[in-house]
Design a protein around this motif. Sequence first.
Motif, PDB file in Angstrom:
ATOM      1  N   ALA A 106       0.833  -1.203   0.000  1.00  0.00           N
ATOM      2  CA  ALA A 106       0.000   0.000   0.000  1.00  0.00           C
ATOM      3  C   ALA A 106       0.866   1.250   0.000  1.00  0.00           C
ATOM      4  N   LYS A 107       0.455   2.226  -0.766  1.00  0.00           N
ATOM      5  CA  LYS A 107       1.097   3.540  -0.776  1.00  0.00           C
ATOM      6  C   LYS A 107      -0.026   4.564  -0.600  1.00  0.00           C
ATOM      7  N   ASP A 108       0.029   5.306   0.502  1.00  0.00           N
ATOM      8  CA  ASP A 108      -1.090   6.168   0.866  1.00  0.00           C
ATOM      9  C   ASP A 108      -0.558   7.517   1.348  1.00  0.00           C
ATOM     10  N   PRO A 109      -1.009   8.628   0.767  1.00  0.00           N
ATOM     11  CA  PRO A 109      -0.518   9.937   1.216  1.00  0.00           C
ATOM     12  C   PRO A 109      -1.017  10.286   2.620  1.00  0.00           C
ATOM     13  N   LEU A 110      -0.180  10.972   3.368  1.00  0.00           N
ATOM     14  CA  LEU A 110      -0.592  11.448   4.688  1.00  0.00           C
ATOM     15  C   LEU A 110      -1.451  12.701   4.542  1.00  0.00           C
ATOM     16  N   PHE A 111      -2.500  12.769   5.343  1.00  0.00           N
ATOM     17  CA  PHE A 111      -3.335  13.961   5.445  1.00  0.00           C
ATOM     18  C   PHE A 111      -3.080  14.600   6.800  1.00  0.00           C
ATOM     19  N   VAL A 112      -3.291  15.901   6.883  1.00  0.00           N
ATOM     20  CA  VAL A 112      -3.264  16.596   8.167  1.00  0.00           C
ATOM     21  C   VAL A 112      -4.658  16.483   8.754  1.00  0.00           C
ATOM     22  N   ILE A 113      -4.759  16.047  10.005  1.00  0.00           N
ATOM     23  CA  ILE A 113      -6.064  16.026  10.662  1.00  0.00           C
ATOM     24  C   ILE A 113      -6.102  17.136  11.712  1.00  0.00           C
ATOM     25  N   VAL A 114      -7.195  17.873  11.676  1.00  0.00           N
ATOM     26  CA  VAL A 114      -7.350  19.021  12.581  1.00  0.00           C
ATOM     27  C   VAL A 114      -8.760  19.011  13.162  1.00  0.00           C
ATOM     28  N   SER A 115      -8.918  19.717  14.261  1.00  0.00           N
ATOM     29  CA  SER A 115     -10.253  19.889  14.835  1.00  0.00           C
ATOM     30  C   SER A 115     -11.116  20.692  13.858  1.00  0.00           C
ATOM     31  N   SER A 116     -12.402  20.415  13.861  1.00  0.00           N
ATOM     32  CA  SER A 116     -13.326  21.184  13.011  1.00  0.00           C
ATOM     33  C   SER A 116     -13.346  22.653  13.417  1.00  0.00           C
ATOM     34  N   GLN A 117     -12.804  22.952  14.623  1.00  0.00           N
ATOM     35  CA  GLN A 117     -12.725  24.336  15.091  1.00  0.00           C
ATOM     36  C   GLN A 117     -11.491  25.066  14.561  1.00  0.00           C
ATOM     37  N   VAL A 128       0.683  16.653  17.438  1.00  0.00           N
ATOM     38  CA  VAL A 128       0.508  15.383  18.161  1.00  0.00           C
ATOM     39  C   VAL A 128       1.122  14.330  17.252  1.00  0.00           C
ATOM     40  N   LEU A 129       2.256  13.781  17.667  1.00  0.00           N
ATOM     41  CA  LEU A 129       3.078  12.990  16.753  1.00  0.00           C
ATOM     42  C   LEU A 129       3.120  11.514  17.154  1.00  0.00           C
ATOM     43  N   ASP A 177      10.246  10.080  12.674  1.00  0.00           N
ATOM     44  CA  ASP A 177      11.446  10.696  12.103  1.00  0.00           C
ATOM     45  C   ASP A 177      11.144  11.331  10.754  1.00  0.00           C
ATOM     46  N   GLU A 178      10.322  10.669   9.945  1.00  0.00           N
ATOM     47  CA  GLU A 178      10.019  11.176   8.607  1.00  0.00           C
ATOM     48  C   GLU A 178       9.348  12.548   8.670  1.00  0.00           C
ATOM     49  N   ILE A 179       8.364  12.696   9.530  1.00  0.00           N
ATOM     50  CA  ILE A 179       7.638  13.966   9.623  1.00  0.00           C
ATOM     51  C   ILE A 179       8.548  15.080  10.143  1.00  0.00           C
ATOM     52  N   ILE A 180       9.327  14.776  11.182  1.00  0.00           N
ATOM     53  CA  ILE A 180      10.240  15.790  11.727  1.00  0.00           C
ATOM     54  C   ILE A 180      11.267  16.205  10.676  1.00  0.00           C
ATOM     55  N   ASN A 181      11.823  15.235   9.946  1.00  0.00           N
ATOM     56  CA  ASN A 181      12.820  15.554   8.911  1.00  0.00           C
ATOM     57  C   ASN A 181      12.219  16.397   7.787  1.00  0.00           C
ATOM     58  N   GLN A 182      10.992  16.071   7.398  1.00  0.00           N
ATOM     59  CA  GLN A 182      10.347  16.849   6.329  1.00  0.00           C
ATOM     60  C   GLN A 182      10.072  18.282   6.792  1.00  0.00           C
ATOM     61  N   VAL A 198      11.715  21.963   5.210  1.00  0.00           N
ATOM     62  CA  VAL A 198      11.002  23.160   4.722  1.00  0.00           C
ATOM     63  C   VAL A 198      11.203  24.357   5.648  1.00  0.00           C
ATOM     64  N   GLY A 199      12.116  24.205   6.633  1.00  0.00           N
ATOM     65  CA  GLY A 199      12.539  25.379   7.375  1.00  0.00           C
ATOM     66  C   GLY A 199      12.090  25.543   8.804  1.00  0.00           C
ATOM     67  N   PHE A 200      11.518  24.512   9.434  1.00  0.00           N
ATOM     68  CA  PHE A 200      11.154  24.684  10.846  1.00  0.00           C
ATOM     69  C   PHE A 200      11.230  23.359  11.602  1.00  0.00           C
ATOM     70  N   SER A 201      11.379  23.475  12.918  1.00  0.00           N
ATOM     71  CA  SER A 201      11.322  22.305  13.803  1.00  0.00           C
ATOM     72  C   SER A 201       9.945  22.297  14.452  1.00  0.00           C
ATOM     73  N   PRO A 202       9.208  21.203  14.322  1.00  0.00           N
ATOM     74  CA  PRO A 202       7.829  21.190  14.814  1.00  0.00           C
ATOM     75  C   PRO A 202       7.744  21.273  16.340  1.00  0.00           C
ATOM     76  N   ASN A 203       6.697  21.920  16.807  1.00  0.00           N
ATOM     77  CA  ASN A 203       6.419  21.996  18.239  1.00  0.00           C
ATOM     78  C   ASN A 203       5.595  20.759  18.620  1.00  0.00           C
TER      79      ASN A 203
END
Length: 299
Positions: free
Chosen positions: A161-172, A192-193, A202-207, A211-216
């Motif tokens: 399987a190859k599936d793109p990641l989506f960002v999930i956020v609150s409806s608010q 929330v990692l 590691d993949e998300i943090i490296n990406q 693109v220029g930032f370290s995630p909180n």
Amino acid sequence: MEIRHLEYFVEVARQKSFSKAATISHVSQSAVSKMIKDLETELGTPLFNRTSKYVQLTDTGIIFLDQAQQLVVMFHNLTPEFENRIKMEKGKISIGLLPITSTTIFAELLGEFKKRYPQIEISLLEYGSKKVASAIQDGTLDAGVICIVPDNHYYDSLSFAKDPLFVIVSSQNPISQLPSIELASLSNESFVLYSNDFSLHDEIINQCRNVGFSPNVIFETSQLELMTQMVAANLGIAFLPSAVCKELDSNRIVSVPLMEPQIIHNMSIVWKRGRSMSHAARLWLQFAKDYFTSNEHFI
């Protein structure tokens, strides 16, 4: 005494003739006669009464025939029985799964396998990709599902399987109104990692760094429910494969396609290269290969 002695003896007793026994056994009559003579010498007693008109078992021959027949039957059944025991569709398989990213795709595979081989026990253990790979290497697991295949020198793999990641956020969250979002636009969000034993951690943090930032990162978890609950409470955002997003409560959580860059969630079955596997494990791997090959919407 060899098995041939017993085979020829049983055949002579059955045919009541040395010549007929020789014909059926595809050997010369003299060879059969010698085998029977050697057997009688070893046992120290005659087994047949021989005359020019007939061959008849002696009393000791009758007694010996019963045991000889059992031994001949056991010998001829030995190899088939051994092969049947090896190929018996029983056994146990230990498989490592990703607790957050394993979807119904894999559940369907396991369901179909269980229908075909109901006597094979499947033990499922939930780990992140890194721990799955480690457990396969040390023999704790027969196989496992991971996102990033480790060193190919030590593992064989099957991508399914190859599936793109989506960002999930609150409806608010205002992001919920967007048709898609670039990763760089998330620099001010709380993440929330996945736990550190997930390769996607590691993949998300490296990406993000690319693109220029370290995630909180405010929280790390291996539990899907906890991750989604924190997102629904608008405590942070998270990342899930699109297939998993379809199963979320759309009234509370919105999934937004991630672009620039797109992060692909690959799922592969891996097992240790060169390891001697149980028949049950080999059956499962072959079943998985056939299953995903025959289902074109996979891979």
